[in-house]
Design an enzyme around this catalytic site. Structure first.
Site, PDB file in Angstrom:
ATOM      1  N   ASP A 274      29.261  19.285  55.320  1.00 62.41           N
ATOM      2  CA  ASP A 274      30.196  18.229  55.695  1.00 62.41           C
ATOM      3  C   ASP A 274      29.530  16.865  55.577  1.00 62.41           C
ATOM      4  O   ASP A 274      28.508  16.604  56.209  1.00 62.41           O
ATOM      5  CB  ASP A 274      30.685  18.425  57.139  1.00 62.41           C
ATOM      6  CG  ASP A 274      31.552  19.660  57.288  1.00 62.41           C
ATOM      7  OD1 ASP A 274      32.529  19.779  56.546  1.00 62.41           O
ATOM      8  OD2 ASP A 274      31.245  20.504  58.150  1.00 62.41           O
TER       9      ASP A 274
ATOM     10  N   ASP B 193      23.043  20.085  53.810  1.00 61.97           N
ATOM     11  CA  ASP B 193      24.167  20.077  54.732  1.00 61.97           C
ATOM     12  C   ASP B 193      25.449  20.073  53.895  1.00 61.97           C
ATOM     13  O   ASP B 193      25.433  19.739  52.705  1.00 61.97           O
ATOM     14  CB  ASP B 193      24.095  18.842  55.635  1.00 61.97           C
ATOM     15  CG  ASP B 193      25.177  18.836  56.691  1.00 61.97           C
ATOM     16  OD1 ASP B 193      25.392  19.884  57.327  1.00 61.97           O
ATOM     17  OD2 ASP B 193      25.824  17.790  56.866  1.00 61.97           O
TER      18      ASP B 193
END
Length: 342
Positions: free
Chosen positions: A28, A26
């Site tokens: 963010d 991922d």
């Protein structure tokens, strides 16, 4: 240990970057926050890549194109190609294209990343409900997205058009803290229409399908900061996961996690890719990791011993998850976590 039966974090005798061929990361809250690299991320990813691990970036944020994300990562010191980036915009575009004919006009509620992904699938984005769209596709449009875009979506959906959403993350981490995500915008449209969208992003299967198709990973490790998207997405895909505590999820949420949101491993940040993971052992209703022992007494989790705080957290997870079984843990973990400074 299978995903469904996990009652404690797993251990690994070798570095995770050696145990798995591909990290599905991922962005963010894991690699960066508010556009700035998270501490230790650049160095850790460089070492993992140099050791032979393939790095792929899997994000529910549909705002930016893969090329823009790759450029940003490269500027931060993480050399990346656009083909290494998989977004929920790509996943939802494939979902829409599977149901509509080539060239179909779709009302775009979102940013450039979603526009590019739709065109990649042979669909024609339009900006108004009066432009004869046959579907509505909604993705994160950034913090300055005009309120009128939600009204435009409502007009079209209330005329009976099918509605698709890239993802439903309610929040997104930023440099200043936690901000509303696409899920908050989806709720606005849901309230005004009473409709339900088809959703593509993590933790749902369309995103996992898109990731597998684009990376070809054979032994993937999902790396994320959210239990409800990254970790649950790994569970739904039947693959292992590493939770890093640099974004949304905190220690209290981890201890209380339901089975589908329990990661295989947990670490402070991306340096966890470069090390093995200590084993959590179980004896006489107590769970031990490092110098810590955790157990359940009455309605509370009790932690005894000393050592690395993460080992204490792993031991607490073992005790809490075993006690909770197939439910979320409702035990009081406050004093134990406070002792760890978490």
């Amino acid at each position: 240990m299978s995903q469904a039966s996990r009652t404690r974090p797993s251990g690994s005798s070798v570095a995770l970057s050696e145990a798995y061929d591909t990290a599905l990361l991922d962005l963010d809250g894991v690699v960066y926050a508010g556009g700035q690299a998270i501490d230790h991320a650049v160095e850790a990813l460089g070492s993992a890549r140099d050791g032979g691990m393939h790095l792929a970036y899997v994000t529910n944020n549909a705002l930016r194109t893969p090329a823009a994300v790759a450029e940003h990562l490269t500027e931060l010191g993480v050399p990346t190609e656009p083909t290494d980036v998989i977004t929920s915009a790509q996943a939802v575009a494939r979902l829409v294209a599977d149901q509509l004919p080539a060239g179909a006009r779709v009302l775009l509620i979102g940013g450039e990343g979603l526009r590019v992904a739709l065109r990649e699938r042979g669909l024609e984005p339009v900006d108004s409900a009066d432009d004869d769209p046959v579907a509505v596709v909604q993705g994160y449009g950034g913090p300055d997205m005009a309120w009128g875009r939600f009204a435009e979506a409502s007009y079209a959906i209330n005329r009976g058009l099918p509605w698709f959403a890239s993802n439903t993350d309610l929040t997104i981490p930023s440099a200043r803290g936690i901000a509303p995500g696409n899920g908050a915008a989806v709720e606005v449209v849901r309230i005004s229409t009473g409709a339900e969208p088809q959703v593509a992003g993590k933790p749902l299967p369309p995103m996992h399908r898109e990731t597998v198709l684009r990376t070809g990973a054979e032994r993937p490790l999902v790396v994320g900061d959210r239990l409800d998207t990254d970790i649950e997405g790994a569970f739904n895909g039947g693959v292992d996961s590493l939770l890093v505590l640099t974004g949304v999820a905190d220690a209290a949420q981890l201890v209380a996690a339901v089975p589908e949101q329990r990661p295989t491993y947990v670490d402070a940040d991306l340096r966890g890719l470069l090390t093995g993971q200590p084993e959590v052992t179980h004896t006489d209703e107590a769970y031990a990791c490092g110098g810590w022992t955790a157990s359940v007494r009455g309605e509370a989790l009790v932690l005894e011993g000393d050592g690395d705080a993460l080992d204490g957290l792993r031991a607490l997870c073992g005790a809490a998850w075993s006690h909770a079984g197939d439910r979320s843990c409702a035990l009081d973990a406050g004093k134990a976590l406070a002792r760890l400074g978490l």
